[in-house]
Write an enzyme that holds these catalytic residues in place. Structure first.
Site, PDB file in Angstrom:
ATOM      1  CG  ASP A  43      -0.562  20.836  -2.590  1.00  0.00           C
ATOM      2  OD1 ASP A  43      -0.307  21.604  -2.857  1.00  0.00           O
ATOM      3  OD2 ASP A  43      -1.486  19.404  -3.250  1.00  0.00           O
ATOM      4  CB  SER A  46       5.589  23.603  -2.929  1.00  0.00           C
ATOM      5  OG  SER A  46       5.370  22.617  -2.431  1.00  0.00           O
ATOM      6  CG  ASN A  47       7.104  18.342  -5.520  1.00  0.00           C
ATOM      7  OD1 ASN A  47       7.937  18.648  -6.428  1.00  0.00           O
ATOM      8  ND2 ASN A  47       7.895  17.023  -4.343  1.00  0.00           N
ATOM      9  CB  SER A 141       8.254   7.005   5.372  1.00  0.00           C
ATOM     10  OG  SER A 141       8.831   5.960   4.821  1.00  0.00           O
ATOM     11  CB  ALA A 142       8.951   1.399   5.145  1.00  0.00           C
ATOM     12  CB  THR A 143      11.929   5.821   6.060  1.00  0.00           C
ATOM     13  OG1 THR A 143      13.681   5.985   5.578  1.00  0.00           O
ATOM     14  CG2 THR A 143      11.575   6.895   6.370  1.00  0.00           C
ATOM     15  CE1 TYR A 166       9.569  12.048   3.878  1.00  0.00           C
ATOM     16  CE2 TYR A 166      11.540   9.940   3.896  1.00  0.00           C
ATOM     17  CZ  TYR A 166       9.947  10.643   3.273  1.00  0.00           C
ATOM     18  OH  TYR A 166       9.073   9.187   3.182  1.00  0.00           O
ATOM     19  CE  LYS A 170       7.025  11.342   5.649  1.00  0.00           C
ATOM     20  NZ  LYS A 170       5.899  11.731   5.360  1.00  0.00           N
ATOM     21  CG  ASN A 215      16.080  12.325  -6.256  1.00  0.00           C
ATOM     22  OD1 ASN A 215      16.653  12.628  -6.039  1.00  0.00           O
ATOM     23  ND2 ASN A 215      14.879  12.672  -5.767  1.00  0.00           N
ATOM     24  NE  ARG A 248      14.426   0.502  -1.048  1.00  0.00           N
ATOM     25  CZ  ARG A 248      15.754  -0.731  -0.711  1.00  0.00           C
ATOM     26  NH1 ARG A 248      15.945  -2.244  -1.057  1.00  0.00           N
ATOM     27  NH2 ARG A 248      16.756   0.538  -0.455  1.00  0.00           N
TER      28      ARG A 248
HETATM   29  C1  UD1 Z   1      12.280   5.910  -1.054  1.00  0.00           C
HETATM   30  C2  UD1 Z   1      13.487   6.718   0.504  1.00  0.00           C
HETATM   31  C3  UD1 Z   1      12.678   6.179   1.393  1.00  0.00           C
HETATM   32  C4  UD1 Z   1      11.026   6.980   0.504  1.00  0.00           C
HETATM   33  C5  UD1 Z   1      11.082   6.582  -0.226  1.00  0.00           C
HETATM   34  C6  UD1 Z   1       9.361   6.815  -1.201  1.00  0.00           C
HETATM   35  C7  UD1 Z   1      16.050   6.400   0.087  1.00  0.00           C
HETATM   36  C8  UD1 Z   1      16.810   6.298   0.850  1.00  0.00           C
HETATM   37  N1  UD1 Z   1      15.068   6.240   0.391  1.00  0.00           N
HETATM   38  O1  UD1 Z   1      12.973   4.605  -0.873  1.00  0.00           O
HETATM   39  O2  UD1 Z   1      12.896   7.049   2.493  1.00  0.00           O
HETATM   40  O3  UD1 Z   1      10.462   7.107   1.518  1.00  0.00           O
HETATM   41  O4  UD1 Z   1      11.617   6.452  -1.045  1.00  0.00           O
HETATM   42  O5  UD1 Z   1       8.963   6.262  -2.205  1.00  0.00           O
HETATM   43  O6  UD1 Z   1      16.114   7.085  -1.145  1.00  0.00           O
HETATM   44  N2  UD1 Z   1      17.280   2.440  -7.208  1.00  0.00           N
HETATM   45  C9  UD1 Z   1      18.280   1.513  -8.678  1.00  0.00           C
HETATM   46  N3  UD1 Z   1      18.093   3.087  -9.058  1.00  0.00           N
HETATM   47  C10 UD1 Z   1      17.512   4.300  -9.203  1.00  0.00           C
HETATM   48  C11 UD1 Z   1      16.562   4.842  -8.236  1.00  0.00           C
HETATM   49  C12 UD1 Z   1      16.794   4.143  -7.677  1.00  0.00           C
HETATM   50  O7  UD1 Z   1      18.597   0.597  -8.800  1.00  0.00           O
HETATM   51  O8  UD1 Z   1      18.367   4.813  -9.985  1.00  0.00           O
HETATM   52  C13 UD1 Z   1      17.203   1.013  -6.367  1.00  0.00           C
HETATM   53  C14 UD1 Z   1      17.422   1.194  -4.911  1.00  0.00           C
HETATM   54  O9  UD1 Z   1      19.216   1.438  -4.933  1.00  0.00           O
HETATM   55  C15 UD1 Z   1      16.668   0.703  -4.164  1.00  0.00           C
HETATM   56  C16 UD1 Z   1      15.728   0.991  -5.756  1.00  0.00           C
HETATM   57  O10 UD1 Z   1      15.742   0.901  -6.367  1.00  0.00           O
HETATM   58  O11 UD1 Z   1      17.148  -0.809  -3.964  1.00  0.00           O
HETATM   59  C17 UD1 Z   1      14.089   1.799  -4.619  1.00  0.00           C
HETATM   60  O12 UD1 Z   1      14.571   3.000  -5.000  1.00  0.00           O
HETATM   61  P1  UD1 Z   1      14.021   4.628  -4.597  1.00  0.00           P
HETATM   62  O13 UD1 Z   1      12.547   4.224  -5.299  1.00  0.00           O
HETATM   63  O14 UD1 Z   1      14.757   5.620  -4.165  1.00  0.00           O
HETATM   64  O15 UD1 Z   1      12.949   4.015  -3.424  1.00  0.00           O
HETATM   65  P2  UD1 Z   1      13.732   4.097  -1.306  1.00  0.00           P
HETATM   66  O16 UD1 Z   1      15.280   4.040  -1.910  1.00  0.00           O
HETATM   67  O17 UD1 Z   1      13.200   2.380  -1.095  1.00  0.00           O
END
Ligand code: UD1
Length: 356
Positions: A43, A46-47, A141-143, A166, A170, A215, A248
């Site tokens: 490792d 870095s994060n 990732s499911a992405t 990103y 993957k 995020n 999710r």
């Molecule tokens: C995100 C990534 C995904 C990555 C994963 C890792 C995106 C578009 N996708 O998934 O590629 O593998 O994280 O964990 O970013 N939400 C809110 N408010 C917030 C944050 C999120 O309402 O402040 C909602 C989002 O709209 C979504 C859900 O919560 O419906 C989950 O969001 P998040 O935790 O960011 O994950 P993903 O978007 O599913």
């Protein structure tokens, strides 16, 4: 050179865990150590924080010099560092987590993302092959399923083009590792497609420690609950879901970590190939379900406000987990309430993550 065999006791098996100090990495290292595997973490912090590994030792009652857990500090991009890992240790298999993972940042910094994630993996695989290690579990990732509009996602579904660099890394790395096997059938490649990992180790000693404003939903909710942030922005309440908010498949990080151990055991009995497994619970939860479950865990209201949809989000994403159940013998055990309880314990014991 023929491939290292995994058909031996964990005590005789050494696993190189790249990104082993990160969120999923550190939890996986705990599960590996508890089953007796020898672990070498590579490792560059870095994060992530070196403190995560101190906490891992604490959970597993290992002192700092215990040879069951070793650390090589450096980047997978640095060939000398990776060489050092394979020269100093008899690595049998790799679990490859190291990589940049912020979707939004990847749009701003595509070069850094492609360079770090792709070139780093190429260096790693190249050095591993030269040392006769052709076993790799890759953090996908499911992405990679993209916006098909069809749930649950099954491993046999066609991969769609991810909408950000990103996600592209993957998908590309899945392809690169698959091509590696096509070129040389001694490779044993397992691609694990994670859904949304949350929660924390029940000890409260390790957990997710995002830098800056999170995020992802869970760390954001946790920081509102602890009072660091004011309110959760709910990104859209007009999706075609039960309450209009995004759905999710949240999975407890300890369950996810155990999925990696199950994959290693499976590889021991299937010494070559490429196999894909979804790691999720098969259950979808909405943003409001998560907020309400977290409120139960922390014992007070978590303020939120409905905001516009976030660009790139899909309405629903959850896994079909039948393949992992049938072949790996693995199923996720913990429900959303437990994920939130463990996440809250970590957050309240470590309000500033590893920085305290
Ligand atoms: C995100 C990534 C995904 C990555 C994963 C890792 C995106 C578009 N996708 O998934 O590629 O593998 O994280 O964990 O970013 N939400 C809110 N408010 C917030 C944050 C999120 O309402 O402040 C909602 C989002 O709209 C979504 C859900 O919560 O419906 C989950 O969001 P998040 O935790 O960011 O994950 P993903 O978007 O599913």
């Amino acid at each position: 050179m023929s491939n290292a065999s995994l058909a031996k006791a964990p005590q005789e098996t050494t696993v190189l865990v790249t990104g082993g100090a990160g969120f999923i990495g550190s939890h996986t290292v705990v599960e590996l150590l508890e089953r007796g595997y020898n672990v070498v973490v590579l490792d560059d912090f870095s994060n992530s924080s070196p403190k995560a590994l101190d906490r891992v030792r604490e959970i597993c009652s290992l002192d700092a010099t215990d040879p069951q857990l070793s650390l090589i500090e450096g980047s997978i991009l640095d060939r000398d560092t990776v060489e050092e890992a394979f020269t100093r240790f008899n690595i049998d298999t790799i679990i490859h987590f190291a990589g940049f993972k912020a979707v939004g940042e990847s749009v701003e910094k595509p070069l850094e993302y492609y360079w770090n994630n792709i070139a780093g993996t190429l260096v790693l695989a190249n050095v591993a092959r030269a040392h006769g290690c052709k076993n790799i579990v890759f953090s996908s990732s499911a992405t990679v399923y993209g916006e098909t509009g069809k749930v649950p996602f099954e491993e046999t579904d066609k991969r769609e083009s991810p909408t950000n660099p990103y996600g592209q890394t993957k998908a590309m790395l899945e392809q690169i590792l698959t091509d590696l096997y096509v070129s040389d059938d001694e490779w044993n490649v397992v691609l694990l497609r994670y859904f949304n990992p949350i929660g924390a180790h029940p000890s409260g000693l390790i957990g997710e420690d995002p830098q800056g404003i999170p995020n992802n939903l869970l760390p954001y909710v946790a920081q509102v609950a602890i009072g660091t942030l004011d309110e959760v922005g709910v990104f859209g309440d007009d999706y075609p879901t039960q309450d209009g908010t995004g759905v999710r498949d949240y999975i407890h990080v300890v369950d996810l970590a155990r999925g990696h151990v199950a994959a290693l055991e499976w590889m021991a009995a299937h010494p070559s190939g490429v196999e894909i497994f979804n790691l999720g619970t098969g259950r979808g939860s909405s943003v409001l379900d998560v907020i309400h479950s977290f409120e139960k865990a922390c014992g007070h209201a978590v303020p939120y406000k409905i905001k516009p949809r976030r660009a790139g989000d899909i309405a629903e994403c959850f896994a079909s987990c039948d393949k992992a159940r049938d072949e790996l013998g693995w199923v996720a055990e913990y429900d959303l309430d437990r994920m939130c309880e463990d996440s809250w314990r970590w957050q309240s014991m470590n309000p500033h993550g590893y920085d305290d």
